[in-house]
Scaffold this active site. Structure first.
Site: not given
Length: 221
Positions: A16, A120, A13, A214
């Site tokens: 992280c 991430h 989100d 997106h």
């Protein structure tokens, strides 16, 4: 030594890094707003140290920027959080298997571990068995006289190397949550699953996501 090092997935989100740190430090995956405030306050309190050359933007502008939940954290934020908690933070890079250690110069007596795939951050923990619930996780480790955390380092590195192995059949990717274990952030090619526009590298993917909202991408060659 009983147990195994496991990767604990943190929600994708844009926060992280902060939530991964929250988990390994406090067993809390929802610390991002609080930790963003900590970083902004730290930076604002020392404009000499945290100057424009260091931050890449003016101090005040950075403080507003890092409080935005859409902005990603990195090395600056990890260094500040290591000092805030008084513990070393080891961040393992899956692509290179390199370990970046934050807070090392302060010789803190404890260490936590994160794993990073190019876009991430997830948390690393010691679990009694691989399938054990998260409440049994150990995430804080004593730093020994040789400045290591002993055999746990070897287990962590083995996990990182296992994550590096990529199965060609598994091509689906998203900049906010990929099945793939790591991403070559400079050269990977993606196609937006919404509008089918192609982008190259992390910078273009992030810019497209921020401009359009997106976030579903498929990797292609």
């Amino acid at each position: 030594m009983d147990g195994t090092v496991v990767r604990r997935v943190i929600p994708s989100d844009n926060s992280c890094l902060f939530n991964a740190v929250g988990y390994v430090m406090d067993h809390n995956k929802n610390k991002a707003p609080e930790l963003r405030q900590v970083i902004a306050a730290t930076v604002a309190s020392d404009p000499v140290k945290y100057n424009e050359a260091f931050l890449g933007k003016p101090n005040q502008e950075y403080c507003a920027w890092i409080l935005d939940s859409e902005k990603w954290g990195g090395a600056i934020e990890l260094a500040i959080l290591a000092d805030y908690y008084g513990r070393e933070i080891a961040a393992y890079d899956i692509q290179t298997t390199r370990c970046d250690l934050y807070g090392q110069d302060k010789k803190y007596s404890e260490r936590v571990m994160l794993i990073y795939d190019g876009l991430h951050y997830d948390a690393l923990a010691m679990s009694p068995v691989e399938e054990a619930p998260e409440e049994f996780d150990q995430t804080i480790f004593l730093v020994q006289r040789d400045r290591t955390i002993g055999p746990i380092e070897g287990l962590a590195l083995n996990l990182v190397k296992d994550q590096q192995r990529f199965h060609p059949a598994d091509k689906e990717t998203s900049i906010l949550g990929r099945k793939r274990s790591y991403t070559d952030t400079a050269n990977f090619t993606l196609r937006c699953g919404v509008c089918q526009i192609g982008v190259i590298g992390q910078k273009e993917a992030v810019e497209h996501a921020q401009a359009t909202g997106h976030v579903n991408f498929q990797e292609y060659k």
